[in-house]
Motif scaffolding. Structure first.
Motif, PDB file in Angstrom:
ATOM      1  N   ASP A 285      54.760  62.096 -48.479  1.00  0.00           N
ATOM      2  CA  ASP A 285      53.757  63.117 -48.165  1.00  0.00           C
ATOM      3  C   ASP A 285      53.819  64.205 -49.232  1.00  0.00           C
ATOM      4  OD1 ASP A 285      52.008  64.957 -47.111  1.00  0.00           O
ATOM      5  OD2 ASP A 285      53.137  65.315 -45.265  1.00  0.00           O
ATOM      6  N   LYS A 286      52.713  64.408 -49.933  1.00  0.00           N
ATOM      7  CA  LYS A 286      52.606  65.467 -50.953  1.00  0.00           C
ATOM      8  C   LYS A 286      52.356  66.825 -50.310  1.00  0.00           C
ATOM      9  CE  LYS A 286      51.874  67.386 -55.038  1.00  0.00           C
ATOM     10  NZ  LYS A 286      53.004  67.820 -55.865  1.00  0.00           N
ATOM     11  N   SER A 288      49.628  68.253 -49.660  1.00  0.00           N
ATOM     12  CA  SER A 288      48.230  68.575 -49.912  1.00  0.00           C
ATOM     13  C   SER A 288      47.662  67.476 -50.801  1.00  0.00           C
ATOM     14  CB  SER A 288      48.069  69.943 -50.577  1.00  0.00           C
ATOM     15  OG  SER A 288      48.632  69.931 -51.871  1.00  0.00           O
ATOM     16  N   ILE A 289      46.348  67.288 -50.741  1.00  0.00           N
ATOM     17  CA  ILE A 289      45.730  66.226 -51.532  1.00  0.00           C
ATOM     18  C   ILE A 289      45.767  66.602 -53.012  1.00  0.00           C
ATOM     19  CG2 ILE A 289      43.622  64.920 -51.946  1.00  0.00           C
ATOM     20  CD1 ILE A 289      42.903  65.247 -49.050  1.00  0.00           C
ATOM     21  N   GLU A 312      44.021  59.714 -48.792  1.00  0.00           N
ATOM     22  CA  GLU A 312      43.837  61.152 -48.584  1.00  0.00           C
ATOM     23  C   GLU A 312      44.401  61.592 -47.237  1.00  0.00           C
ATOM     24  OE1 GLU A 312      39.566  61.946 -50.681  1.00  0.00           O
ATOM     25  OE2 GLU A 312      39.569  60.732 -48.867  1.00  0.00           O
ATOM     26  N   ARG A 358      47.109  62.201 -50.693  1.00  0.00           N
ATOM     27  CA  ARG A 358      48.105  63.082 -50.097  1.00  0.00           C
ATOM     28  C   ARG A 358      49.305  62.231 -49.711  1.00  0.00           C
ATOM     29  NH1 ARG A 358      48.249  67.332 -44.901  1.00  0.00           N
ATOM     30  NH2 ARG A 358      50.527  67.164 -44.689  1.00  0.00           N
TER      31      ARG A 358
END
Length: 809
Positions: A285-286, A288-289, A312, A358
């Motif tokens: 998981d980043k 944010s996109i 996303e 994301r």
């Protein structure tokens, strides 16, 4: 020890990427035009055309000393990556058209050394399923040296130093969205590139390094001349006209879910060991996109299979979307890259096209040898123009709405304006009208707006239709988007007063206006016209009778909203014609607009509902017709406020989506109704409650679940936070004179910075009655501006530079 050593080397390579910062030498002024290009287009002798393929090119040469300058032009079909002495230098070309094909001009001297040097290029053709935005003739490369560099690096017809080989490890992996079998994405339509399949058992490791042995590679062969037959037999070359993209290292995030619990929270700052004979899945998981080019370094793991999927957002099992921060039990559905390992050390995969994500999911199946992931990161590749704008208020939700709007525009601004970052990545007229204004408010930059206006103009047909998205290899025609292109030219006039740039579009404007005007033969309302062939797209309406983007479901017959878009285009065209010294055309368009809008009101205004119907039979009512009625004054001024109240509060009529609320906000601004602005902003508040980090394509509904989560046409609140809430607007073209008339709405304090083509406006506004001097209305305007601060019917002249203004209430 061996694995630690290669991890160290890999991290050093990453560090070297951080210093990347190349510039296009033909910006802001063309210095090296197409007339300097003496090279030919070359290819591999086994290329037949149209197939998906990657070709590797090398040119080794010697220099007695490191040069001060070493300038070259480069282009390719479809996409090239340029390396100098093993270091990444740039990628391209800028997205263009066959008749306006772009080439880059760069100086690679800093990457060269005395002695042996190598220029290496990876050229990728994505084949029959390449992005619909990519036009293509043949898999071919052009490199042209300028000055003393020419004999060493030119891709000539016969004698040159270039060698090549087909990268047999690569094939394009089609994204299935409409053919039989499991689908790779949720919902159509998909117009982006295929993804990558790479079998490292057939990969030429270190192919771009000086020491690589290319003795078995073949000589390149001639494809076509670059400059001949009045320009070229294949591509008509033009210099790149927007800045080079960045190439910056970033982390993809941390592991938040895995069937190996010891991997949780791993962030790839260290190597990750995957045991032999394992089936491992983990989700990253980043938070944010983002988007960029993933790069993965791994060692050993002979015959291991890796599938790397990008999305996303996650989905519930019924394909609905949960809160974007929720991970447990939700699934990732999205496009993916696939790899097979060869068991050597330091295998490196880099995607050939941008990935948007994301969440990233790894599915790894190892065989008899363990696999070590030495490092995983991605390279952000964005427009390098600095984003200056900021917005902060005393309401945190408004601030977060601004943040997601800004982030969306940043992700979708590359070397053209992308409609969305994941599914289509094409440049649409309706989307670009909004995105161009947002980008200008964020940066003051005009390069991409000029590029878009020119490219759309290249697509005009004899009937005045502009391709709905362009560049493109498809034929998407929405006649309404042709009108919006004319509106964009007026937007550009307001921002710049650049009459010389606008003059070139005179004939294009006339063709669009005349072509559309020929369809008004009945009651001065739109007849079916070319609607029999093309679709008058307006918006992804919410509500019954939505018409899949057109409100009437009757091919545009007598459509009030489409007719009023024509009226708006007529007014826009008239204003452009005025400044380029075409007063007769300007007057003609003004008179035509007045006649048509009066007829719309007569035929479509309902005396019972007291709003405009979408067509004269009063069978369909929508916000859109009334919004355009207000913006064109087809609805008399004295009735506009009442109409606004009705269409915002009426839950029965067709309502506007995120996209068309750009026009709704503009109507609210015209009527100065900040209370309705707050009401109409509520869909964005819902995005915040769902922990969205970008803006959606359209409203969620059971019949039409959203696809794109990164869609700039939904980012228009950013524009109105500056132009309505803060009230910053030009009173003369090119911001020669401005007015700052803040509406505030529910906000008490607004501060930030808005870009314009002539410099930034910095503001700190406060509407409270009792304020200390240091918290008063502070404004900074550029030296070229003048204007007034207006609040509560009080008016104060603005001074150049930074000053504090006290207005007693």
């Amino acid at each position: 020890m061996k694995k630690q050593f290669w991890s160290f080397i890999f991290l050093m390579i990453l560090a070297s990427d951080l210093s990347f910062g190349q510039t296009e030498l033909n910006i802001p002024k063309v210095v090296f035009g197409p007339e300097y290009i003496k090279s030919s287009w070359v290819t591999h002798p086994e290329i037949r055309g149209g197939e998906d393929v990657a070709v590797l090119f090398r040119n080794s040469f010697y220099l007695e000393e490191k040069p001060k300058d070493f300038i070259l032009n480069i282009s390719g079909d479809n996409h090239y990556f340029l390396y100098v002495n093993g270091k990444f230098f740039s990628h391209g070309p800028q997205l263009g058209e066959i008749t306006h094909w772009k080439y880059e001009t760069v100086n690679i001297a800093d990457y060269l050394v005395s002695g042996k040097n190598v220029i290496a290029v990876k050229l990728v053709n994505y084949g029959k399923r390449r992005s619909l935005g990519i036009q293509s003739v043949f898999t071919c490369l052009l490199v042209n040296g300028l000055g003393e560099a020419a004999p060493l690096i030119n891709t000539n017809a016969h004698q040159n130093n270039w060698k090549c080989t087909i990268d047999s490890s690569f094939s394009a992996k089609e994204v299935n969205w409409r053919e039989p079998g499991p689908k790779d994405i949720v919902g159509g339509f998909y117009a982006n590139n295929p993804t990558d399949f790479v079998d490292f058992r057939h990969f030429a490791h270190d192919w771009n390094q000086k020491e690589f042995d290319d003795s078995l590679w073949t000589k390149t062969v001639f494809f076509e001349s670059a400059n001949s037959m009045g320009g070229s037999i294949t591509y008509i070359l033009e210099p790149r006209n927007v800045p080079m993209l960045t190439w910056e290292n970033d982390s993809p995030g941390t592991i938040v879910r895995s069937n190996f619990t010891e991997y949780l929270n791993f962030d790839f700052s260290k190597s990750l060991l995957i045991p032999a004979n394992s089936d491992v899945t983990f989700l990253i998981d980043k938070k944010s996109i983002t988007n960029g080019f993933p790069i993965i370094s791994f060692s050993d793991g002979k015959n291991s299979q890796l599938k790397i999927s990008y999305a996303e957002n996650l989905f519930r099992k019924d394909h609905s979307k949960p809160n974007r921060d929720e991970v447990s039990d939700h699934i990732l559905i999205g496009y993916s890259d696939s790899l097979i390992c060869d068991g050597t050390i330091n295998q490196v995969f880099q995607s050939t096209a941008m990935r948007t994500f994301r969440y990233i999911e790894f599915n790894i199946k190892t065989q008899n040898q363990p696999l070590t992931i030495n490092g995983f990161h991605y390279q952000k590749s964005d427009c390098p123009v600095k984003v200056l704008s900021s917005f902060k208020s005393d309401d945190s939700t408004y601030n977060r709405v601004y943040d997601i709007c800004r982030h969306t525009v940043e992700l979708c601004t590359k070397d053209y304006f992308m409609s969305d970052a994941y599914y289509e990545t094409m440049q649409y007229v309706g989307d670009t009208k909004i995105q161009a204004l947002l980008w200008q408010a964020m940066t003051g930059d005009l390069y991409l707006t000029q590029n878009a206006l020119l490219q759309f103009a290249h697509s005009i047909d004899n009937n005045g239709n502009i391709l709905g998205c362009y560049p493109s290899r498809s034929t998407f025609i929405y006649p309404t988007y042709s009108l919006i292109w004319v509106e964009m030219l007026f937007d550009y006039l307001v921002q710049t007063n650049d009459q010389n740039f606008l003059k070139q579009f005179k004939s294009g404007i006339q063709t669009v206006i005349d072509g559309f005007g020929s369809q008004f033969l009945d009651k001065n309302l739109l007849v079916k016209g070319s609607g029999k062939k093309y679709r008058y797209f307006v918006d992804w309406y919410s509500g019954p009778e939505n018409g899949s983007g057109t409100a009437t479901k009757n091919e545009g017959l007598h459509s009030a909203v489409v007719t009023l878009h024509y009226v708006n285009a007529l007014y826009s065209a008239a204003k452009v014609m005025e400044v380029i010294n075409e007063p007769i055309l300007a007057k003609k368009y003004q008179l035509e607009a007045k006649k048509i809008k009066n007829r719309v009101f007569k035929e479509c205004f309902s005396s019972t509902k007291k709003i405009l119907a979408e067509r004269p039979d009063h069978s369909v009512f929508d916000q859109h017709s009334n919004i355009m009625g207000i913006l064109t004054d087809a609805i008399p001024l004295g009735q506009q406020n009442d109409v606004l109240n009705r269409i915002v509060q009426d839950s029965v009529i067709l309502t506007s989506s995120y996209y068309y609320r750009y026009y709704l906000f503009k109507a609210i601004q015209k009527a100065d109704r900040p209370d309705l602005f707050e009401t109409s902003l509520k869909p964005w508040f819902e995005l915040i409650s769902q922990n969205m980090t970008t803006t959606l394509e359209r409203m969620e509904s059971p019949e039409k679940p959203t696809r794109s989560e990164v869609h700039p046409w939904s980012a228009s609140p950013l524009w109105y936070f500056f132009t309505y809430l803060a009230g910053i607007n030009p009173k003369k073209y090119s911001y020669e004179e401005i007015e700052i008339k803040p509406a505030f709405g529910k906000l008490n304090k607004i501060q930030g910075e808005m870009g314009t083509p002539v410099g930034s406006i910095i503001f700190n506004l406060n509407k409270r009655k009792k304020i200390k001097k240091e918290k008063a209305r502070e404004i900074h305007i550029p030296e070229s501006m003048s204007g007034f601060l207006v609040f509560k019917n009080k008016k104060v002249a603005l001074k150049k530079g930074r000053h504090i203004y006290m207005i007693s209430l």
